[in-house]
Design an enzyme around this catalytic site. Sequence first.
Site, PDB file in Angstrom:
ATOM      1  N   SER A  61       0.787  -1.610  -0.307  1.00  0.00           N
ATOM      2  CA  SER A  61      -0.090  -0.369  -0.294  1.00  0.00           C
ATOM      3  C   SER A  61       0.871   1.372  -0.188  1.00  0.00           C
ATOM      4  CB  SER A  61      -0.627  -0.027   1.435  1.00  0.00           C
ATOM      5  OG  SER A  61      -1.943  -0.695   0.986  1.00  0.00           O
ATOM      6  N   LYS A  64       0.160   3.314  -3.168  1.00  0.00           N
ATOM      7  CA  LYS A  64      -1.016   4.349  -3.264  1.00  0.00           C
ATOM      8  C   LYS A  64      -0.231   5.308  -3.323  1.00  0.00           C
ATOM      9  CE  LYS A  64      -3.949   0.739  -1.018  1.00  0.00           C
ATOM     10  NZ  LYS A  64      -4.907   0.310  -0.084  1.00  0.00           N
ATOM     11  N   TYR A 189      -2.880  -2.612 -10.494  1.00  0.00           N
ATOM     12  CA  TYR A 189      -2.361  -2.168  -9.095  1.00  0.00           C
ATOM     13  C   TYR A 189      -2.021  -3.498  -8.621  1.00  0.00           C
ATOM     14  CZ  TYR A 189      -4.636  -2.332  -3.876  1.00  0.00           C
ATOM     15  OH  TYR A 189      -5.027  -2.448  -2.941  1.00  0.00           O
ATOM     16  N   TYR A 241      -4.780   4.220   7.672  1.00  0.00           N
ATOM     17  CA  TYR A 241      -6.374   3.458   8.245  1.00  0.00           C
ATOM     18  C   TYR A 241      -6.825   3.623   9.089  1.00  0.00           C
ATOM     19  CZ  TYR A 241      -3.971   0.935   3.917  1.00  0.00           C
ATOM     20  OH  TYR A 241      -3.518   0.791   3.430  1.00  0.00           O
ATOM     21  N   VAL A 259       1.103  -3.640   3.607  1.00  0.00           N
ATOM     22  CA  VAL A 259       1.356  -5.356   4.122  1.00  0.00           C
ATOM     23  C   VAL A 259       2.512  -5.893   4.103  1.00  0.00           C
ATOM     24  CG1 VAL A 259      -1.316  -5.353   4.702  1.00  0.00           C
ATOM     25  CG2 VAL A 259       0.162  -6.864   2.310  1.00  0.00           C
TER      26      VAL A 259
HETATM   27  O1  DON Z   1      -4.624  -4.961  -1.849  1.00  0.00           O
HETATM   28  C1  DON Z   1      -4.232  -5.838  -0.992  1.00  0.00           C
HETATM   29  O2  DON Z   1      -5.004  -5.467   0.162  1.00  0.00           O
HETATM   30  C2  DON Z   1      -2.133  -5.342  -1.162  1.00  0.00           C
HETATM   31  N1  DON Z   1      -2.063  -5.144  -2.120  1.00  0.00           N
HETATM   32  C3  DON Z   1      -1.780  -4.041   0.174  1.00  0.00           C
HETATM   33  C4  DON Z   1      -3.069  -3.319   1.173  1.00  0.00           C
HETATM   34  C5  DON Z   1      -2.201  -2.887   1.818  1.00  0.00           C
HETATM   35  O3  DON Z   1      -1.608  -2.994   1.978  1.00  0.00           O
HETATM   36  C6  DON Z   1      -2.032  -2.954   3.699  1.00  0.00           C
HETATM   37  N2  DON Z   1      -1.479  -2.086   4.196  1.00  0.00           N
HETATM   38  N3  DON Z   1      -1.456  -1.986   4.952  1.00  0.00           N
END
Ligand code: DON
Length: 305
Positions: A61, A64, A189, A241, A259
């Site tokens: 993320s 983003k 994405y 978040y 993540v």
């Molecule tokens: O789309 C997803 O769920 C993961 N590729 C990225 C989510 C993420 O990194 C949330 N962060 N803490």
Amino acid sequence: MNKLLESVIENNRHWTQKGKLATYIPELAKMNSDTLGVSIITLDGEEYYGGDYETKFTIQSISKIITLMLALLDNGRERVFSKVGVEPTADAFNSIINLETKSPQKPLNPMINAGAIATVSLISGKDGEDCFKRILNFTRKITGNPSISINEDVYKSEKTTGDRNRSLAYFMKSTGVIEQDVEQVLDVYFKQCSIEATCKDIARIGAMLANDGVLPWSGERVVSRSTAIMVKTIMVTCGLYDASGQFAVEVGIPSKSGVGGGILAAVPSRMGIGVIGPALDSKGNSMGGIKVLAELSKELDLNIF
Ligand code: DON
């Protein structure tokens, strides 16, 4: 400073045992959960390191904020924020509930998955491949690292298991938020989330934001001052978040988590910080990474508030 960073890592390594690797993307479960590392890049060009700073991880993320900057460069503020809001949410990063009940025409912010997928749909390119090439080149520029690329195994793992993201994207297509081919947008994405980096790479992006959009190592402006300020503001309100409020109270530095265990932090006018600690808390943020940033914030007086 390197001594301080080493001791901050060792003081906080025990936190990694309390966290858990992200398993919903199977490939991420292969990371080492004890890993904890940090890198600082100051605006006057100093670089400092501690712990497992050489570990490579996928930025997830953290990407983003890269795609938000590129979408703003391509479209301007008005168009981007007609498609995605800037309001924090008290729900998980991959939550679907607000899309239907609260805001069908506009995901709440560009840091949650729905908002990030809507944002990436706005990036220019003649096809998905071209669009991702632009994201990758922009990432290489703002990290100063021409060899940045994606981790193919993580990309494939995300693509095969990304059904929640698929449902968010198809829902947004049905309400007109996404106007392009959904599978193409999702593919970009998944690739952006699978970009592989080290703490130093993300600290460099943090340093650029701390320097209001100018690369400290070359003097080149990559985004406008107002864009850099806006991105840092969104990082404060939405970057972790539904843990953004707690993080602001504990750490007080504009930051963005992923993540994969990375956290990118931008201390205005001072430095960029990158941390890696793949063991996550229940909200998907690096358990040890947050503690390292909290201690550094205190030791170096980095709290922006
Ligand atoms: O789309 C997803 O769920 C993961 N590729 C990225 C989510 C993420 O990194 C949330 N962060 N803490």
